[in-house]
Structure formats: C-alpha cells, structure tokens
Scaffold this motif. Structure first.
Motif, PDB file in Angstrom:
ATOM      1  N   ILE A 107      13.902  12.376  -1.313  1.00 31.05           N
ATOM      2  CA  ILE A 107      15.050  12.347  -2.208  1.00 31.05           C
ATOM      3  C   ILE A 107      15.051  11.034  -2.990  1.00 31.05           C
ATOM      4  CG2 ILE A 107      16.549  13.940  -0.969  1.00 31.05           C
ATOM      5  CD1 ILE A 107      17.710  11.610   0.554  1.00 31.05           C
ATOM      6  N   GLU A 108      15.742  11.025  -4.112  1.00 31.21           N
ATOM      7  CA  GLU A 108      15.731   9.871  -5.004  1.00 31.21           C
ATOM      8  C   GLU A 108      16.425   8.655  -4.395  1.00 31.21           C
ATOM      9  OE1 GLU A 108      17.603  11.517  -8.398  1.00 31.21           O
ATOM     10  OE2 GLU A 108      15.812  12.599  -9.087  1.00 31.21           O
ATOM     11  N   ASP A 109      17.157   8.855  -3.306  1.00 29.74           N
ATOM     12  CA  ASP A 109      17.902   7.770  -2.670  1.00 29.74           C
ATOM     13  C   ASP A 109      17.010   6.618  -2.231  1.00 29.74           C
ATOM     14  OD1 ASP A 109      19.083  10.287  -2.639  1.00 29.74           O
ATOM     15  OD2 ASP A 109      20.474   9.774  -1.063  1.00 29.74           O
ATOM     16  N   PHE A 110      15.724   6.897  -2.026  1.00 26.88           N
ATOM     17  CA  PHE A 110      14.804   5.879  -1.512  1.00 26.88           C
ATOM     18  C   PHE A 110      13.818   5.366  -2.561  1.00 26.88           C
ATOM     19  CE2 PHE A 110      15.655   8.534   2.342  1.00 26.88           C
ATOM     20  CZ  PHE A 110      16.251   7.559   3.121  1.00 26.88           C
ATOM     21  N   ASP A 111      13.891   5.864  -3.803  1.00 26.88           N
ATOM     22  CA  ASP A 111      12.766   5.639  -4.707  1.00 26.88           C
ATOM     23  C   ASP A 111      12.736   4.262  -5.364  1.00 26.88           C
ATOM     24  OD1 ASP A 111      14.754   5.844  -6.569  1.00 26.88           O
ATOM     25  OD2 ASP A 111      13.952   7.590  -7.613  1.00 26.88           O
ATOM     26  N   SER A 112      13.770   3.438  -5.189  1.00 27.71           N
ATOM     27  CA  SER A 112      13.764   2.139  -5.864  1.00 27.71           C
ATOM     28  C   SER A 112      12.929   1.098  -5.135  1.00 27.71           C
ATOM     29  CB  SER A 112      15.200   1.620  -6.028  1.00 27.71           C
ATOM     30  OG  SER A 112      15.822   1.489  -4.761  1.00 27.71           O
ATOM     31  N   ASP A 113      12.932   1.116  -3.804  1.00 29.55           N
ATOM     32  CA  ASP A 113      12.173   0.106  -3.076  1.00 29.55           C
ATOM     33  C   ASP A 113      11.502   0.655  -1.812  1.00 29.55           C
ATOM     34  OD1 ASP A 113      14.572   0.431  -1.642  1.00 29.55           O
ATOM     35  OD2 ASP A 113      15.393  -1.445  -2.398  1.00 29.55           O
ATOM     36  N   ILE A 114      12.175   1.522  -1.084  1.00 26.99           N
ATOM     37  CA  ILE A 114      11.655   1.974   0.208  1.00 26.99           C
ATOM     38  C   ILE A 114      10.412   2.842   0.052  1.00 26.99           C
ATOM     39  CG2 ILE A 114      12.175   3.406   2.229  1.00 26.99           C
ATOM     40  CD1 ILE A 114      15.022   2.319   2.131  1.00 26.99           C
ATOM     41  N   ILE A 115      10.457   3.838  -0.819  1.00 24.64           N
ATOM     42  CA  ILE A 115       9.309   4.733  -0.976  1.00 24.64           C
ATOM     43  C   ILE A 115       8.092   4.020  -1.570  1.00 24.64           C
ATOM     44  CG2 ILE A 115       8.459   6.780  -2.183  1.00 24.64           C
ATOM     45  CD1 ILE A 115      10.133   7.260   0.378  1.00 24.64           C
ATOM     46  N   PRO A 116       8.248   3.141  -2.563  1.00 22.49           N
ATOM     47  CA  PRO A 116       7.073   2.387  -3.011  1.00 22.49           C
ATOM     48  C   PRO A 116       6.396   1.610  -1.886  1.00 22.49           C
ATOM     49  CG  PRO A 116       8.805   2.207  -4.635  1.00 22.49           C
ATOM     50  CD  PRO A 116       9.409   2.896  -3.450  1.00 22.49           C
ATOM     51  N   GLU A 117       7.192   0.993  -1.015  1.00 24.01           N
ATOM     52  CA  GLU A 117       6.597   0.261   0.106  1.00 24.01           C
ATOM     53  C   GLU A 117       5.955   1.207   1.116  1.00 24.01           C
ATOM     54  OE1 GLU A 117       8.486  -2.970   2.037  1.00 24.01           O
ATOM     55  OE2 GLU A 117       9.608  -3.593   0.263  1.00 24.01           O
ATOM     56  N   LEU A 118       6.574   2.370   1.334  1.00 26.61           N
ATOM     57  CA  LEU A 118       5.976   3.363   2.222  1.00 26.61           C
ATOM     58  C   LEU A 118       4.637   3.834   1.666  1.00 26.61           C
ATOM     59  CD1 LEU A 118       6.190   5.292   4.701  1.00 26.61           C
ATOM     60  CD2 LEU A 118       7.293   6.939   3.148  1.00 26.61           C
ATOM     61  N   ALA A 119       4.569   4.058   0.357  1.00 26.36           N
ATOM     62  CA  ALA A 119       3.334   4.531  -0.263  1.00 26.36           C
ATOM     63  C   ALA A 119       2.204   3.516  -0.078  1.00 26.36           C
ATOM     64  CB  ALA A 119       3.564   4.797  -1.752  1.00 26.36           C
ATOM     65  N   VAL A 120       2.503   2.239  -0.268  1.00 27.46           N
ATOM     66  CA  VAL A 120       1.491   1.197  -0.084  1.00 27.46           C
ATOM     67  C   VAL A 120       1.018   1.171   1.369  1.00 27.46           C
ATOM     68  CG1 VAL A 120       1.078  -1.289  -0.118  1.00 27.46           C
ATOM     69  CG2 VAL A 120       2.323  -0.210  -1.995  1.00 27.46           C
ATOM     70  N   PHE A 121       1.968   1.285   2.297  1.00 23.95           N
ATOM     71  CA  PHE A 121       1.635   1.268   3.724  1.00 23.95           C
ATOM     72  C   PHE A 121       0.752   2.452   4.112  1.00 23.95           C
ATOM     73  CE2 PHE A 121       2.766   2.919   7.961  1.00 23.95           C
ATOM     74  CZ  PHE A 121       2.332   1.861   8.759  1.00 23.95           C
ATOM     75  N   LEU A 122       1.112   3.651   3.656  1.00 23.76           N
ATOM     76  CA  LEU A 122       0.329   4.838   4.007  1.00 23.76           C
ATOM     77  C   LEU A 122      -1.070   4.780   3.392  1.00 23.76           C
ATOM     78  CD1 LEU A 122       2.970   7.708   3.674  1.00 23.76           C
ATOM     79  CD2 LEU A 122       2.074   6.674   5.762  1.00 23.76           C
ATOM     80  N   SER A 123      -1.166   4.257   2.177  1.00 21.83           N
ATOM     81  CA  SER A 123      -2.468   4.146   1.531  1.00 21.83           C
ATOM     82  C   SER A 123      -3.404   3.242   2.327  1.00 21.83           C
ATOM     83  CB  SER A 123      -2.297   3.604   0.113  1.00 21.83           C
ATOM     84  OG  SER A 123      -3.549   3.453  -0.529  1.00 21.83           O
ATOM     85  N   ALA A 124      -2.854   2.155   2.882  1.00 18.33           N
ATOM     86  CA  ALA A 124      -3.671   1.242   3.685  1.00 18.33           C
ATOM     87  C   ALA A 124      -3.989   1.827   5.054  1.00 18.33           C
ATOM     88  CB  ALA A 124      -2.944  -0.090   3.837  1.00 18.33           C
ATOM     89  N   SER A 125      -3.060   2.603   5.613  1.00 18.56           N
ATOM     90  CA  SER A 125      -3.244   3.155   6.962  1.00 18.56           C
ATOM     91  C   SER A 125      -4.148   4.380   6.977  1.00 18.56           C
ATOM     92  CB  SER A 125      -1.882   3.539   7.554  1.00 18.56           C
ATOM     93  OG  SER A 125      -1.011   2.431   7.610  1.00 18.56           O
ATOM     94  N   MET A 126      -4.230   5.093   5.847  1.00 11.38           N
ATOM     95  CA  MET A 126      -5.003   6.338   5.766  1.00 11.38           C
ATOM     96  C   MET A 126      -5.953   6.244   4.580  1.00 11.38           C
ATOM     97  SD  MET A 126      -1.571   8.635   6.415  1.00 11.38           S
ATOM     98  CE  MET A 126      -2.309  10.241   6.260  1.00 11.38           C
ATOM     99  N   PRO A 127      -6.992   5.435   4.677  1.00 15.12           N
ATOM    100  CA  PRO A 127      -7.851   5.129   3.519  1.00 15.12           C
ATOM    101  C   PRO A 127      -8.623   6.316   2.966  1.00 15.12           C
ATOM    102  CG  PRO A 127      -8.805   4.268   5.557  1.00 15.12           C
ATOM    103  CD  PRO A 127      -7.418   4.721   5.889  1.00 15.12           C
ATOM    104  N   ARG A 128      -8.823   7.378   3.753  1.00 14.57           N
ATOM    105  CA  ARG A 128      -9.569   8.546   3.287  1.00 14.57           C
ATOM    106  C   ARG A 128      -8.665   9.636   2.709  1.00 14.57           C
ATOM    107  NH1 ARG A 128     -13.916   9.570   8.249  1.00 14.57           N
ATOM    108  NH2 ARG A 128     -14.811   7.463   8.282  1.00 14.57           N
ATOM    109  N   CYS A 129      -7.382   9.378   2.713  1.00 18.46           N
ATOM    110  CA  CYS A 129      -6.410  10.430   2.375  1.00 18.46           C
ATOM    111  C   CYS A 129      -6.047  10.404   0.894  1.00 18.46           C
ATOM    112  CB  CYS A 129      -5.152  10.239   3.225  1.00 18.46           C
ATOM    113  SG  CYS A 129      -3.964  11.581   3.099  1.00 18.46           S
TER     114      CYS A 129
END
Length: 324
Positions: A107-129
């Motif tokens: 939901i858009e409730d998280f898109d200002s700061d939380i989801i961008p940080e989650l995206a960076v974290f997941l990208s580093a944790s799952m490099p083949r994904c």
C-alpha cells in the motif's frame, strides 16, 4: 489400442492454467498474467481435455465459459492445487539465495521511506532474484494476490476472509482525528455539530474508508462532508489549509511531514478502534522470504513510524504498536 492410452499426461502447469483461464475467461488475459503465449496456453488446455476425455470449456463462446463438467472439475482441483502450492513453499524454505523472482505489492502508506529501504535490503539479500514492485490500494493489492499476480503483499487486513491467502499481522494502527492547528474548534465541538468545519472522507471504495464509516455508524454519528479523496496526502493538505478535519491513522499522519506544523492529531473519542496491517502471501510463497520481509519491515516501521511519536504523542504508546 484403447483411446485413453493415447491421452496426454496430466501436468501441474495445465491444471494451473485451467484454473486461471476459468477465472479470466480470456486466453489473452491469461497470457498477460503468466507471460506464456496464447498458443502455449491453448496447447496445455487441449492436453488437459484430451487426458480427461471431456470438454472443460465451451470454446465457441467469448469470453470462454466452463461446461458443466468443467465447473465440477474446477471445484474438485481447488484444494489439491492449494496443497501442492503449500508443499512447494515448504520445500523451498531456507533457499533465499536461490530465489529467482519475487513480486511484491504494498500500500502507498509505506512508499515514502520504508519500501525504498526494504527494496535495497532485499536486493542485497537476494542477489540472484528479479523483483517486481507494485504500489496500490489495499483492495487492489489483495485482488492481485488472489489472482496470483503477486507473491506477497503488505496491506490492510480486510474484514472478509482471505480464503487461501495467508496473513501475518504486522502493525496495529489506531484511528485518530486530525484538525487544523490554529484557531479551530476542539474535536468534540466538531463531532457534535457545533462547528462549520466539514468532515473530509477517504474515498468510499477503500478498505480504510469502510472501517471508519462502520465505526461512525456504531457511534450513531452522521457527519456531513463536502470532500472525498483517495489520497491521504491530499486530505492532510486540505486540513492544513483549514478546509475541514478528517479521521486517519498515525502511520498515515507520519507521512504528511510537510503539513504537520499546521495540523493537530488527537485521540478519537469513545472506544478506540484500529486497522491491522499485515503481510499477506499466496500459498506458494517461500516461508524464508516471508520471514525475511517480516523481520525487516518490523525494524523499518519501528524506526520510521513508531519511534518518532514516542515523545510527540506518548498517548499512542499502547495502541500504535507492532503485533508480536
């Protein structure tokens, strides 16, 4: 040789495509959802019909409709496919490094700061994904999960049952009132109609709006309004400009940093009520990925949403909380 010996083998892909086609009624829409060509989908469906020895669809109709035998077959395979997807998810638990594709909706409730940080974290944790992120309203994210267009979503838990979707409660987000900060009446005056300040509503097709309206009916309140909007930021801007007051949540209020100097957030009178935000997943989403997203989201919500209110709004301490 008996005719049944020439039938094609039953395939899981064929069953899954049959289920999706029964829901969509269009091979083109199934193609857009699955990424398979129309001819490949048609081939799988024909093989399934050949194996069963019956026609599952009336192929002359557009949109495609199930035959009576197709309707019976659809009901029969639902539980079986759910069990298979759950077994696949259990088998893949712990293999985060091997994950190749993840479709995440929020939901858009998280898109200002939380989801961008989650995206960076997941990208580093799952490099083949390879990742696909979708931001939309709660009811849209839930619809995409039901249609298997997403693997997991972070959304408001709806009042109705989630059927075969699984949810992990994440955050209790209480409803609060927000009024203009200066020169405006107190909340009780507004609710009792002793003020001309109108009520600004969320759009009626949103889950949050239905939850608020249900509570207002329980309290016997019928509030006149002159503005309805799907955007929390727009509602906050209107209140800051003195155009009315609204009911929202601390999480949403925390996103309106630009307007906060002109706003006052107060506890809603009477018995408190709240919405629950949860991580919702399909049965075939890996448990290890769920754990990874769950743990990181809790840290991000605590840092970006809950902690900032510990000094400015200590009255929220018992109601605006992570759900263990």
């Amino acid at each position: 040789m008996p005719s049944h010996s020439a039938r094609k083998d039953l395939s899981l892909k064929g069953l899954e495509l049959f289920q999706i086609t029964a829901r969509k009624g269009s091979l083109q829409e199934v193609s857009e959802e699955t990424g398979l060509s129309v001819s490949t989908i048609s081939h799988h469906l024909r093989n399934l019909e050949d194996h069963l020895g019956v026609e599952l669809f009336n192929h002359s109709r557009r949109p495609m409709v199930l035959t009576p035998k197709g309707q019976v077959f659809l009901r029969s395979i639902g539980d079986a496919l759910h069990t298979i997807r759950k077994a696949k998810a259990e088998a893949s638990a712990g293999n985060i490094s091997e994950a190749s594709y993840l479709r995440l909706g929020t939901i858009e409730d998280f898109d200002s700061d939380i989801i961008p940080e989650l995206a960076v974290f997941l990208s580093a944790s799952m490099p083949r994904c390879d990742f696909m992120y979708q931001t939309d309203s709660s009811h849209a994210v839930l619809a995409m999960l039901r249609d298997r267009q997403l693997d997991l979503g972070i959304t408001t838990t709806p009042p109705e049952r989630l059927r075969d979707l699984q949810d992990r409660p994440l955050l209790r987000d209480p409803f609060v009132a927000v009024l203009p900060k200066s020169g405006e009446p107190m909340l009780q005056e507004v609710i009792e109609g002793r003020s001309t300040l109108p009520f600004l509503r969320f759009a009626s097709n949103q889950i949050i709006s239905r939850q608020i309206e249900t509570q207002l009916r329980r309290m016997g309140l019928s509030l006149p309004h002159r503005f309805e909007c799907a955007s929390n930021q727009t509602l906050m801007a209107m209140v800051a400009a003195g155009a009315g007051w609204t009911i929202t949540t601390p999480l949403l209020f925390s996103r309106a940093k630009l307007f906060q100097p002109k706003l006052q957030m107060v506890a809603f009178p009477g018995k408190s009520f709240s919405r629950t935000l949860a991580i919702v997943s399909t049965p075939d989403c890996s448990r290890s990925i769920l754990d990874l997203v769950d743990n990181r989201m809790r840290t991000l919500i605590a840092d970006h949403a809950i902690k900032p209110f510990q000094q400015s709004a200590p009255w929220l301490a018992d109601s605006f909380t992570l759900i263990s």
